[in-house]
Design a protein around this motif. Structure first.
Motif, PDB file in Angstrom:
ATOM      1  N   GLY A 278      -9.804 -17.048  -3.538  1.00  0.00           N
ATOM      2  CA  GLY A 278      -9.785 -18.128  -4.511  1.00  0.00           C
ATOM      3  C   GLY A 278     -11.069 -18.265  -5.298  1.00  0.00           C
ATOM      4  O   GLY A 278     -11.053 -18.499  -6.509  1.00  0.00           O
ATOM      5  N   TYR A 279     -12.205 -18.096  -4.609  1.00  0.00           N
ATOM      6  CA  TYR A 279     -13.497 -18.253  -5.285  1.00  0.00           C
ATOM      7  C   TYR A 279     -13.744 -17.087  -6.247  1.00  0.00           C
ATOM      8  O   TYR A 279     -14.225 -17.278  -7.372  1.00  0.00           O
ATOM      9  CB  TYR A 279     -14.622 -18.331  -4.253  1.00  0.00           C
ATOM     10  CG  TYR A 279     -15.779 -19.219  -4.684  1.00  0.00           C
ATOM     11  CD1 TYR A 279     -16.201 -19.257  -6.010  1.00  0.00           C
ATOM     12  CD2 TYR A 279     -16.458 -20.010  -3.762  1.00  0.00           C
ATOM     13  CE1 TYR A 279     -17.255 -20.054  -6.394  1.00  0.00           C
ATOM     14  CE2 TYR A 279     -17.509 -20.820  -4.139  1.00  0.00           C
ATOM     15  CZ  TYR A 279     -17.908 -20.834  -5.474  1.00  0.00           C
ATOM     16  OH  TYR A 279     -18.950 -21.637  -5.867  1.00  0.00           O
ATOM     17  N   LYS A 280     -13.411 -15.864  -5.807  1.00  0.00           N
ATOM     18  CA  LYS A 280     -13.552 -14.712  -6.707  1.00  0.00           C
ATOM     19  C   LYS A 280     -12.720 -14.923  -7.969  1.00  0.00           C
ATOM     20  O   LYS A 280     -13.196 -14.696  -9.090  1.00  0.00           O
ATOM     21  CB  LYS A 280     -13.120 -13.435  -5.990  1.00  0.00           C
ATOM     22  CG  LYS A 280     -13.001 -12.233  -6.934  1.00  0.00           C
ATOM     23  CD  LYS A 280     -12.484 -10.982  -6.240  1.00  0.00           C
ATOM     24  CE  LYS A 280     -12.111  -9.932  -7.279  1.00  0.00           C
ATOM     25  NZ  LYS A 280     -11.712  -8.644  -6.696  1.00  0.00           N
ATOM     26  N   ALA A 281     -11.478 -15.364  -7.807  1.00  0.00           N
ATOM     27  CA  ALA A 281     -10.601 -15.569  -8.951  1.00  0.00           C
ATOM     28  C   ALA A 281     -11.140 -16.651  -9.879  1.00  0.00           C
ATOM     29  O   ALA A 281     -11.065 -16.530 -11.107  1.00  0.00           O
ATOM     30  CB  ALA A 281      -9.197 -15.938  -8.471  1.00  0.00           C
ATOM     31  N   MET A 282     -11.710 -17.707  -9.301  1.00  0.00           N
ATOM     32  CA  MET A 282     -12.237 -18.793 -10.127  1.00  0.00           C
ATOM     33  C   MET A 282     -13.415 -18.314 -10.970  1.00  0.00           C
ATOM     34  O   MET A 282     -13.534 -18.671 -12.150  1.00  0.00           O
ATOM     35  CB  MET A 282     -12.649 -19.972  -9.240  1.00  0.00           C
ATOM     36  CG  MET A 282     -13.022 -21.218 -10.023  1.00  0.00           C
ATOM     37  SD  MET A 282     -12.993 -22.717  -9.000  1.00  0.00           S
ATOM     38  CE  MET A 282     -14.266 -22.341  -7.799  1.00  0.00           C
ATOM     39  N   ILE A 283     -14.287 -17.500 -10.386  1.00  0.00           N
ATOM     40  CA  ILE A 283     -15.418 -16.961 -11.153  1.00  0.00           C
ATOM     41  C   ILE A 283     -14.906 -16.048 -12.265  1.00  0.00           C
ATOM     42  O   ILE A 283     -15.314 -16.162 -13.429  1.00  0.00           O
ATOM     43  CB  ILE A 283     -16.381 -16.197 -10.223  1.00  0.00           C
ATOM     44  CG1 ILE A 283     -17.069 -17.166  -9.259  1.00  0.00           C
ATOM     45  CG2 ILE A 283     -17.423 -15.440 -11.047  1.00  0.00           C
ATOM     46  CD1 ILE A 283     -17.880 -16.478  -8.169  1.00  0.00           C
ATOM     47  N   ASP A 284     -14.017 -15.116 -11.915  1.00  0.00           N
ATOM     48  CA  ASP A 284     -13.513 -14.158 -12.896  1.00  0.00           C
ATOM     49  C   ASP A 284     -12.729 -14.835 -14.011  1.00  0.00           C
ATOM     50  O   ASP A 284     -12.918 -14.543 -15.201  1.00  0.00           O
ATOM     51  CB  ASP A 284     -12.633 -13.106 -12.217  1.00  0.00           C
ATOM     52  CG  ASP A 284     -13.426 -12.133 -11.369  1.00  0.00           C
ATOM     53  OD1 ASP A 284     -14.657 -12.056 -11.557  1.00  0.00           O
ATOM     54  OD2 ASP A 284     -12.823 -11.451 -10.520  1.00  0.00           O
ATOM     55  N   ASP A 285     -11.835 -15.746 -13.634  1.00  0.00           N
ATOM     56  CA  ASP A 285     -11.009 -16.411 -14.648  1.00  0.00           C
ATOM     57  C   ASP A 285     -11.854 -17.292 -15.551  1.00  0.00           C
ATOM     58  O   ASP A 285     -11.635 -17.347 -16.766  1.00  0.00           O
ATOM     59  CB  ASP A 285      -9.917 -17.247 -13.965  1.00  0.00           C
ATOM     60  CG  ASP A 285      -8.908 -16.397 -13.208  1.00  0.00           C
ATOM     61  OD1 ASP A 285      -8.890 -15.159 -13.420  1.00  0.00           O
ATOM     62  OD2 ASP A 285      -8.146 -16.966 -12.397  1.00  0.00           O
ATOM     63  N   GLY A 286     -12.826 -17.968 -14.976  1.00  0.00           N
ATOM     64  CA  GLY A 286     -13.683 -18.816 -15.779  1.00  0.00           C
ATOM     65  C   GLY A 286     -14.575 -18.022 -16.721  1.00  0.00           C
ATOM     66  O   GLY A 286     -14.838 -18.442 -17.852  1.00  0.00           O
ATOM     67  N   TYR A 287     -15.031 -16.837 -16.263  1.00  0.00           N
ATOM     68  CA  TYR A 287     -15.924 -16.013 -17.081  1.00  0.00           C
ATOM     69  C   TYR A 287     -15.243 -15.512 -18.344  1.00  0.00           C
ATOM     70  O   TYR A 287     -15.900 -15.210 -19.342  1.00  0.00           O
ATOM     71  CB  TYR A 287     -16.427 -14.836 -16.254  1.00  0.00           C
ATOM     72  CG  TYR A 287     -17.598 -14.103 -16.873  1.00  0.00           C
ATOM     73  CD1 TYR A 287     -18.860 -14.691 -16.904  1.00  0.00           C
ATOM     74  CD2 TYR A 287     -17.455 -12.839 -17.424  1.00  0.00           C
ATOM     75  CE1 TYR A 287     -19.940 -14.043 -17.462  1.00  0.00           C
ATOM     76  CE2 TYR A 287     -18.532 -12.177 -17.989  1.00  0.00           C
ATOM     77  CZ  TYR A 287     -19.772 -12.782 -18.006  1.00  0.00           C
ATOM     78  OH  TYR A 287     -20.837 -12.133 -18.569  1.00  0.00           O
ATOM     79  N   GLU A 288     -13.913 -15.445 -18.301  1.00  0.00           N
ATOM     80  CA  GLU A 288     -13.168 -14.955 -19.461  1.00  0.00           C
ATOM     81  C   GLU A 288     -12.925 -16.048 -20.500  1.00  0.00           C
ATOM     82  O   GLU A 288     -12.338 -15.785 -21.547  1.00  0.00           O
ATOM     83  CB  GLU A 288     -11.826 -14.373 -19.004  1.00  0.00           C
ATOM     84  CG  GLU A 288     -11.967 -13.105 -18.169  1.00  0.00           C
ATOM     85  CD  GLU A 288     -10.642 -12.552 -17.709  1.00  0.00           C
ATOM     86  OE1 GLU A 288      -9.603 -13.186 -18.002  1.00  0.00           O
ATOM     87  OE2 GLU A 288     -10.632 -11.479 -17.077  1.00  0.00           O
ATOM     88  N   THR A 289     -13.372 -17.259 -20.220  1.00  0.00           N
ATOM     89  CA  THR A 289     -13.153 -18.371 -21.137  1.00  0.00           C
ATOM     90  C   THR A 289     -14.499 -18.902 -21.628  1.00  0.00           C
ATOM     91  O   THR A 289     -15.558 -18.361 -21.318  1.00  0.00           O
ATOM     92  CB  THR A 289     -12.390 -19.505 -20.429  1.00  0.00           C
ATOM     93  OG1 THR A 289     -13.248 -20.106 -19.445  1.00  0.00           O
ATOM     94  CG2 THR A 289     -11.128 -18.995 -19.747  1.00  0.00           C
ATOM     95  N   THR A 290     -14.450 -19.984 -22.377  1.00  0.00           N
ATOM     96  CA  THR A 290     -15.676 -20.677 -22.762  1.00  0.00           C
ATOM     97  C   THR A 290     -16.191 -21.482 -21.573  1.00  0.00           C
ATOM     98  O   THR A 290     -15.472 -21.694 -20.586  1.00  0.00           O
ATOM     99  CB  THR A 290     -15.417 -21.645 -23.919  1.00  0.00           C
ATOM    100  OG1 THR A 290     -14.518 -22.678 -23.462  1.00  0.00           O
ATOM    101  CG2 THR A 290     -14.794 -20.931 -25.113  1.00  0.00           C
ATOM    102  N   LEU A 291     -17.426 -21.970 -21.665  1.00  0.00           N
ATOM    103  CA  LEU A 291     -17.985 -22.788 -20.592  1.00  0.00           C
ATOM    104  C   LEU A 291     -17.144 -24.045 -20.387  1.00  0.00           C
ATOM    105  O   LEU A 291     -16.841 -24.428 -19.253  1.00  0.00           O
ATOM    106  CB  LEU A 291     -19.432 -23.160 -20.903  1.00  0.00           C
ATOM    107  CG  LEU A 291     -20.100 -24.113 -19.905  1.00  0.00           C
ATOM    108  CD1 LEU A 291     -20.112 -23.520 -18.501  1.00  0.00           C
ATOM    109  CD2 LEU A 291     -21.529 -24.439 -20.357  1.00  0.00           C
ATOM    110  N   ALA A 292     -16.751 -24.701 -21.478  1.00  0.00           N
ATOM    111  CA  ALA A 292     -15.969 -25.924 -21.365  1.00  0.00           C
ATOM    112  C   ALA A 292     -14.633 -25.664 -20.677  1.00  0.00           C
ATOM    113  O   ALA A 292     -14.202 -26.422 -19.801  1.00  0.00           O
ATOM    114  CB  ALA A 292     -15.743 -26.541 -22.744  1.00  0.00           C
ATOM    115  N   GLU A 293     -13.985 -24.576 -21.049  1.00  0.00           N
ATOM    116  CA  GLU A 293     -12.700 -24.239 -20.434  1.00  0.00           C
ATOM    117  C   GLU A 293     -12.894 -23.842 -18.978  1.00  0.00           C
ATOM    118  O   GLU A 293     -12.060 -24.156 -18.118  1.00  0.00           O
ATOM    119  CB  GLU A 293     -12.028 -23.107 -21.214  1.00  0.00           C
ATOM    120  CG  GLU A 293     -11.550 -23.524 -22.603  1.00  0.00           C
ATOM    121  CD  GLU A 293     -11.132 -22.340 -23.446  1.00  0.00           C
ATOM    122  OE1 GLU A 293     -11.545 -21.199 -23.143  1.00  0.00           O
ATOM    123  OE2 GLU A 293     -10.386 -22.552 -24.417  1.00  0.00           O
TER     124      GLU A 293
END
Length: 257
Positions: A207-222
């Motif tokens: 879950g934590y790996k996915a959260m980092i990866d998914d968030g990195y593909e978006t803007t900071l706000a997203e």
């Protein structure tokens, strides 16, 4: 061609085993890597994967150019999105953390495979090079986009538009490698890190790996919104008793470090 070992609980080691060909990614090796990743991702006994190459010369030299030169359809592998043919996609589709133990050169497609790992531990023998432009092939496994996000566009352009090699120490200084160790210490360092990760509960790792990866593909706000949503969904299940049960272990580990 591909070795899969489980040296201790929670950890699997995958070795690209074509040292006579600098671990070049033949069609058969790409397919074997994909199959291994699917199986390890589904294996409840495996939490962390270490990926390396056999010998000290090469992590992998990328696509097997000798094989491509004799196969009129072989170039399709350079830009396919099929994980069975695209090893970077095979790694990125794996939910569990992948530690790249870079023992030698990682060239072109091999560079792309390294970039698909979550953490890179390099030996002093490691070197990276993007020779796509020199070979006359446009990258299709993610290098043109991911490298610039890791080391910045100016440095990425320097490497990709010259084809020059990047040594391990500079890779570390540029933020590409997590650490650099002597060749004889590479697997020990990678396995130590893998063991530390495997001490975390499996669902947290994924879950934590996915959260980092998914968030990195978006803007900071997203990304912050994504974190908030997933934090709410997960933490509602956490009880004070669960935290108390882990607290002493966390504190003891902190004192030991």
């Amino acid at each position: 061609m591909l070795l899969v070992e489980k040296p201790f609980d929670g950890v699997a080691v995958v070795t690209l085993n074509r040292p006579e060909a600098m671990n070049a990614l033949s069609k058969a090796l790409r397919q074997a890597l994909r199959q291994a990743m699917v199986e390890l991702d589904a294996d409840p006994e495996v939490k962390v994967i270490v990926l390396t190459g056999a010998g000290e010369r090469a992590f992998t030299a990328g696509l097997d150019l000798k094989e491509l030169s004799s196969d009129p359809l072989g170039m399709g592998a350079a830009n396919t999105t099929d994980p069975a043919e695209n090893p970077a996609r095979a790694l990125l589709a794996t939910r569990k953390p992948i530690i790249g133990a870079i023992n030698g050169v990682a060239i072109t497609g091999g560079f792309e495979v390294a970039l698909a790992c979550d953490v890179l531990i390099c030996s002093t023998n490691a070197r990276f090079a993007d020779t796509h432009a020199r070979v006359g092939i446009t990258p299709g496994w993610g290098l043109s986009q991911k490298l610039s996000r890791v080391i910045g566009p100016y440095r990425a352009k320097e490497l990709s538009l010259t084809g020059n090699f990047l040594d391990a120490r500079t890779a570390y200084e540029w933020g590409l490698a997590n650490r650099v160790v002597e060749p004889g210490e590479l697997m020990e360092a990678a396995l130590t890190l893998a063991r530390q990760m495997a001490d975390i509960e499996a669902d947290m790792l994924v879950g934590y790996k996915a959260m980092i990866d998914d968030g990195y593909e978006t803007t900071l706000a997203e990304g912050l919104k994504l974190e908030h949503e997933r934090s709410l969904a997960h933490n509602v299940e956490v009880t004070p008793e669960m935290v108390a049960a882990r607290r002493e272990k966390v504190q003891a580990r902190g004192r030991s470090q």
